[in-house]
Design an enzyme around this catalytic site. Structure first.
Site, short mmCIF file in Angstrom:
data_model
loop_
_atom_site.label_atom_id
_atom_site.label_comp_id
_atom_site.label_asym_id
_atom_site.label_seq_id
_atom_site.Cartn_x
_atom_site.Cartn_y
_atom_site.Cartn_z
N TRP A 11 35.77 -20.22 27.37
CA TRP A 11 36.34 -18.96 27.89
C TRP A 11 37.12 -18.19 26.83
O TRP A 11 37.57 -17.08 27.08
CB TRP A 11 37.23 -19.25 29.11
N LYS A 12 37.36 -18.81 25.70
CA LYS A 12 38.14 -18.17 24.62
C LYS A 12 39.46 -17.64 25.18
O LYS A 12 40.02 -18.25 26.10
CB LYS A 12 37.31 -17.08 23.94
N GLU A 98 35.27 -18.99 15.14
CA GLU A 98 36.45 -18.11 15.20
C GLU A 98 37.67 -18.80 14.59
O GLU A 98 38.52 -18.17 13.98
CB GLU A 98 36.70 -17.67 16.66
N GLU A 168 26.12 -23.50 16.35
CA GLU A 168 26.35 -22.12 16.76
C GLU A 168 26.24 -21.22 15.53
O GLU A 168 27.23 -21.06 14.78
CB GLU A 168 27.76 -21.97 17.35
N GLY A 174 28.40 -13.99 20.30
CA GLY A 174 28.91 -12.74 20.87
C GLY A 174 28.13 -11.50 20.45
O GLY A 174 28.61 -10.38 20.63
N GLY A 235 29.68 -18.74 25.68
CA GLY A 235 30.91 -17.95 25.62
C GLY A 235 30.90 -16.86 26.68
O GLY A 235 31.20 -17.09 27.86
N GLY A 236 30.49 -15.67 26.27
CA GLY A 236 30.53 -14.49 27.14
C GLY A 236 29.94 -14.73 28.53
O GLY A 236 30.55 -14.36 29.54
P1 PGA Z 1 28.72 -16.40 23.10
O1 PGA Z 1 29.80 -17.39 22.46
O2 PGA Z 1 27.96 -17.17 24.14
O3 PGA Z 1 29.52 -15.27 23.68
O4 PGA Z 1 27.84 -15.95 21.99
C1 PGA Z 1 29.51 -18.73 22.20
C2 PGA Z 1 30.70 -19.40 21.59
O5 PGA Z 1 31.50 -18.76 20.89
O6 PGA Z 1 30.90 -20.62 21.79
#
Ligand code: PGA
Length: 251
Positions: A11-12, A98, A168, A174, A235-236
């Site tokens: 979920w960041k 990140e 990844e 993202g 993520g998203g």
């Molecule tokens: P994303 O992110 O699905 O939004 O590309 C994946 C992640 O950062 O783990």
């Protein structure tokens, strides 16, 4: 070798406690427990403890998005492995791109975090991946194998089954630009062969390698059908329970 699939949601820095609770309620109303898959959510630190009971009832395991590499002490603002376990976490994400780029985490630091997490009896998702420049320069395999090898340095053989590798590609996170199933499978097989060389065949066959980077319900089926792709880190598309559930169904 059959490996249990994983679907993880990162979920960041999103979702308040209340929003996260609503997410789990919605998930639980649709998805019955007992799926033959590990479903893991990575909420913010602040939501871990408030979600722990509801998540357990929904058959979801919780993880933290970060850990500090020391056990305790004068490290203002940091969170230890013991605190994460105390708050209900069973997993931790380490080495996310990140963290590597925005917070300057090096392979050495990432390795300390992996070892600290395992020492705290947390399971680890170790994230690795190349940039587009590195891929264009045909350096992607070398970059990723170094990240895997350095990240797992001095990790006890008996701890390795508690580690999952998430491939990844940085350019896919993202961006809506997913790796093709062929490219992803090729990299996963490469990672497995590196693990085999470094750690031995038995453990390499057991370790799960999941894919992350713009996973959605349209591309998930093909990606997760590849022999070396053992699930996904989303993520998203994990921020809305319905889109996460549709990915889950496609696995
Ligand atoms: P994303 O992110 O699905 O939004 O590309 C994946 C992640 O950062 O783990």
């Amino acid at each position: 070798m059959s490996r249990k699939k994983i679907l993880a949601g990162n979920w960041k820095m999103n979702l308040t406690i209340e929003e996260a609770r609503n997410w789990i309620r919605r998930y639980q109303s649709v998805q019955k427990k007992g799926y033959l898959m590990d479903v893991i959510l990575f909420p913010s630190f602040t939501a871990l403890y408030p979600l722990s009971k509801e998540a357990f009832k929904a058959g979801i395991t919780l993880g933290a998005q970060n850990i500090f590499e020391e056990e305790n002490g004068a490290y203002t603002g940091e969170v230890s492995g013991k605190m994460l376990v105390d708050a209900g976490a069973k997993w931790v994400l380490v080495g996310h791109s990140e963290r590597r780029t925005i917070f300057g985490e090096t392979d050495d630091r990432i390795n300390l975090k992996v070892r600290q997490a395992l020492f705290s009896e947390l399971r680890v998702i170790l994230c690795v991946g190349e940039t587009m420049e590195q891929r264009k320069a045909a350096e992607h395999q070398e970059v990723v194998s170094q990240q895997v090898i350095n990240g797992l340095k001095e990790v006890h053989q008996s701890d390795l089954p508690h580690v999952v590798i998430a491939y990844e590609p940085v350019w896919a996170i993202g961006t809506g630009q997913t790796a093709t199933p062929e490219d992803a499978q090729e990299m996963h097989a490469w990672i497995r062969s590196c693990l085999k060389d470094e750690k031995g065949e038995t453990v390499a066959d057991k370790m799960r390698i999941i894919y992350g980077g713009s996973v959605n319900s349209e591309n998930a089926t093909q990606l997760f059908a590849c022999p070396d792709i053992d699930g996904g880190l989303v993520g998203g598309a994990s921020l809305k329970p319905d889109s996460f559930l549709s990915i889950l169904r496609s696995i």
